[in-house]
Design an enzyme around this catalytic site. Structure first.
Site, PDB file in Angstrom:
ATOM      1  N   PRO A 142      69.169  93.964  48.559  1.00  0.00           N
ATOM      2  CA  PRO A 142      68.172  94.396  47.574  1.00  0.00           C
ATOM      3  C   PRO A 142      67.740  93.259  46.642  1.00  0.00           C
ATOM      4  O   PRO A 142      66.563  93.127  46.319  1.00  0.00           O
ATOM      5  CB  PRO A 142      68.900  95.505  46.804  1.00  0.00           C
ATOM      6  CG  PRO A 142      69.907  96.041  47.780  1.00  0.00           C
ATOM      7  CD  PRO A 142      70.319  94.888  48.635  1.00  0.00           C
ATOM      8  N   LEU A 248      68.084  83.561  63.403  1.00  0.00           N
ATOM      9  CA  LEU A 248      66.666  83.684  63.047  1.00  0.00           C
ATOM     10  C   LEU A 248      65.813  82.733  63.868  1.00  0.00           C
ATOM     11  O   LEU A 248      64.680  83.048  64.224  1.00  0.00           O
ATOM     12  CB  LEU A 248      66.455  83.428  61.552  1.00  0.00           C
ATOM     13  CG  LEU A 248      67.152  84.395  60.590  1.00  0.00           C
ATOM     14  CD1 LEU A 248      66.766  84.095  59.151  1.00  0.00           C
ATOM     15  CD2 LEU A 248      66.820  85.836  60.909  1.00  0.00           C
ATOM     16  N   GLU A 372      61.689  88.011  58.851  1.00  0.00           N
ATOM     17  CA  GLU A 372      62.083  86.764  59.539  1.00  0.00           C
ATOM     18  C   GLU A 372      61.561  85.535  58.809  1.00  0.00           C
ATOM     19  O   GLU A 372      61.250  84.516  59.416  1.00  0.00           O
ATOM     20  CB  GLU A 372      61.563  86.745  60.986  1.00  0.00           C
ATOM     21  CG  GLU A 372      62.090  87.851  61.841  1.00  0.00           C
ATOM     22  CD  GLU A 372      63.446  87.546  62.422  1.00  0.00           C
ATOM     23  OE1 GLU A 372      63.957  86.452  62.142  1.00  0.00           O
ATOM     24  OE2 GLU A 372      63.977  88.413  63.120  1.00  0.00           O
ATOM     25  N   HIS A 375      55.458  84.280  55.207  1.00  0.00           N
ATOM     26  CA  HIS A 375      54.423  83.264  55.478  1.00  0.00           C
ATOM     27  C   HIS A 375      54.615  82.057  54.553  1.00  0.00           C
ATOM     28  O   HIS A 375      54.545  80.907  54.989  1.00  0.00           O
ATOM     29  CB  HIS A 375      53.074  83.947  55.210  1.00  0.00           C
ATOM     30  CG  HIS A 375      51.885  83.184  55.637  1.00  0.00           C
ATOM     31  ND1 HIS A 375      51.618  82.876  56.962  1.00  0.00           N
ATOM     32  CD2 HIS A 375      50.861  82.654  54.915  1.00  0.00           C
ATOM     33  CE1 HIS A 375      50.486  82.195  57.033  1.00  0.00           C
ATOM     34  NE2 HIS A 375      50.002  82.044  55.816  1.00  0.00           N
TER      35      HIS A 375
END
Ligand code: TGC
Ligand code: FAD
Length: 392
Positions: A142, A248, A372, A375
């Site tokens: 969170p 990732l 992931e 931007h």
């Protein structure tokens, strides 16, 4: 079924000539499955905010879960370009379908294969590959999204088990998962991975409701309240943030390919519609303003395809750097979201309808451009690679 002929899927630069027969066969079989299984039900699932029944087992059957995991652990032992092509075809159907496959493959199977013990690999990988077991990946919290290094979830060594406390948020498939690969800090403050199983006391997975994006995918939390995790569930092969970040790399690479599929679905739909729809007595595709859009879509898709193919070659040779992967993820997701938005306009009012895929893809890609690594985060990774100066 798709509104356009599958033969209109673009290969403007003859990239198929650079693929092997095996690559093309894999792509075709996933494309056929998406056409027959995903397309007929995806609008209903997205509109009703439900997951697709039996999705994981179906993905397992077509070999889309852990395609590059060794055959001895239930994978298919395929190369990275095959993995990319599978992701592309799945996301032509919907980002939720690609998300399901990429979380299971890159974020659950990859760390177990890469950092797990032999017992962990044998216990979990074959079931994950078959879709008989569903995995999730807990990194984000969170209070810590872009900055996972500040995570608060932690565990203590209690001699005969670890005691895990904390919470993860925004976790794909958390409400459905049988296991979660959870990244938490040990008593020295170092990040390590634990495999937490559904049914362990104190482990809950509440669902996150009311999403406008990825509505055919379940998202939720992973909550750990004094969870006793057996010692054999610690991933022994890695310590530090590079553990989750290397997962990732694999998932971001898959996304770079996947979003090309979403862009292709929008592009092909727009081309077909522009030839059929007449205004002022002529097809709208005969007007320069619409042609400009279509020409730019095809240019951007072609550039993205070339970027991914070379990235796949580098990845096959174990030479792809995290910064190169960031560049492809950032560029290609942005390319796809722009095409989804602009192509919706070509359909006018019809573009907002569920019969056409643009609104769904555009809404999905709002998540894909954020998860992931956002931007902006990927831009900062490129900036750091260029200058050597950390601007985070
Ligand atoms: P930093 O100090 O730069 O690095 C810490 C350690 O990690 C190493 N490293 C990497 N290793 C492998 N691959 C990478 N990409 C790596 N990036 C860094 C680094 O060398 C260092 O190693 P060592 O041995 O020196 O300790 O870390 P930082 O804390 O400054 O953070 C860097 C930053 C911001 C780039 C990184 O934390 C980041 O990428 N943030 C974005 C977070 C993110 O992407 N979260 C994704 C959560 S999972 C998800 O969204 C799933 S969606 C799935 C779906 O549904 O499809
Ligand atoms: P924040 O980190 O709070 O960022 C908010 C804004 O601030 C962004 O625009 C960001 O770019 C910007 N920002 C942050 N830091 C900087 C900086 N230093 N400089 C400039 N700008 C900055 N996570 C998992 O672990 N597992 C999952 O399975 C998973 N699935 C997801 C599924 C969905 C549908 C979504 C939406 C997210 C999922 N995530 C998952 C979480 C995802 O990875 C995070 O949402 C993402 O990393 C961003 O974190 P945040 O939402 O906390 O945003």
């Amino acid at each position: 079924m798709s509104y356009y002929s599958l033969t209109s899927i673009p290969d403007y630069y003859g990239i198929d000539a650079l693929l092997t027969e095996e690559h093309k066969l894999i792509r075709q079989s996933v494309r056929d499955w998406v056409e027959s299984f995903v397309m007929p039900q995806i609008d209903h699932a997205a509109q009703n905010h439900t997951d697709i029944p039996n999705l994981m087992k179906e993905l397992g059957q077509i070999g889309a879960l852990g395609p590059y995991i060794p055959v001895e652990y239930g994978g298919s032992g395929l190369d990275q370009i095959s993995y990319g092509l599978i992701m592309q075809e799945l996301e032509r159907g919907d980002s939720a379908v690609r998300s399901a496959a990429s979380v299971q493959s890159s974020l659950v199977m990859f760390p177990i294969n890469e950092f797990g013990s032999e017992e962990q690999k044998r216990k979990y990988l074959p079931k994950l590959a078959a879709g008989e077991m569903i995995g999730s990946f807990g990194l984000t919290e969170p209070n810590h999204g872009s900055d996972p290094g500040s995570m608060e979830t932690h565990f203590k060594d209690m001699e005969d088990h670890y005691l895990l406390n904390g919470a993860k948020m925004w976790i794909t498939n958390s409400p459905l998962c049988d296991i979660a690969v959870v990244w938490a800090k040990n008593e020295e403050g170092k990040v390590q991975g634990l495999i937490v199983e559904r049914g362990m006391e104190g482990f809950t997975t509440p669902e996150t409701h009311n999403k406008w994006s990825l509505r055919a995918s379940k998202t939720g939390e992973l909550v750990f309240n004094d969870v006793k995790v057996p010692k054999e569930n610690l991933l022994p092969g890695v310590t530090g943030l590079k553990g989750p970040l290397s997962c990732l790399n694999s998932a971001r690479y898959g996304i770079s390919w996947g979003v090309i599929g979403a862009a292709i679905d929008c592009y092909c739909t727009a081309v077909q519609y522009s030839k059929e729809r007449k205004q002022f007595g002529k097809p709208i595709g005969s007007y320069q303003l619409q042609q400009k859009k279509l020409a730019e879509f095809l240019t951007e898709i072609t550039k993205a395809q070339l970027l991914c193919l070379q990235l796949g070659n580098l990845k096959n040779d174990h030479k792809a750097t995290p910064a190169q992967i960031s560049m492809a993820k950032r560029n290609n997701v942005n390319m796809a979201i722009e095409i989804a938005r602009e192509s919706r306009q070509i359909l006018g009012g019809m573009g907002i309808m569920g019969e056409f895929p643009m609104m769904r893809h555009a809404a999905n890609l709002e998540s894909v451009i954020t998860y992931e690594g956002t931007h902006d985060v990927h831009l900062l990774i490129t900036g750091l690679d260029i200058t050597g100066i950390n601007a985070f």
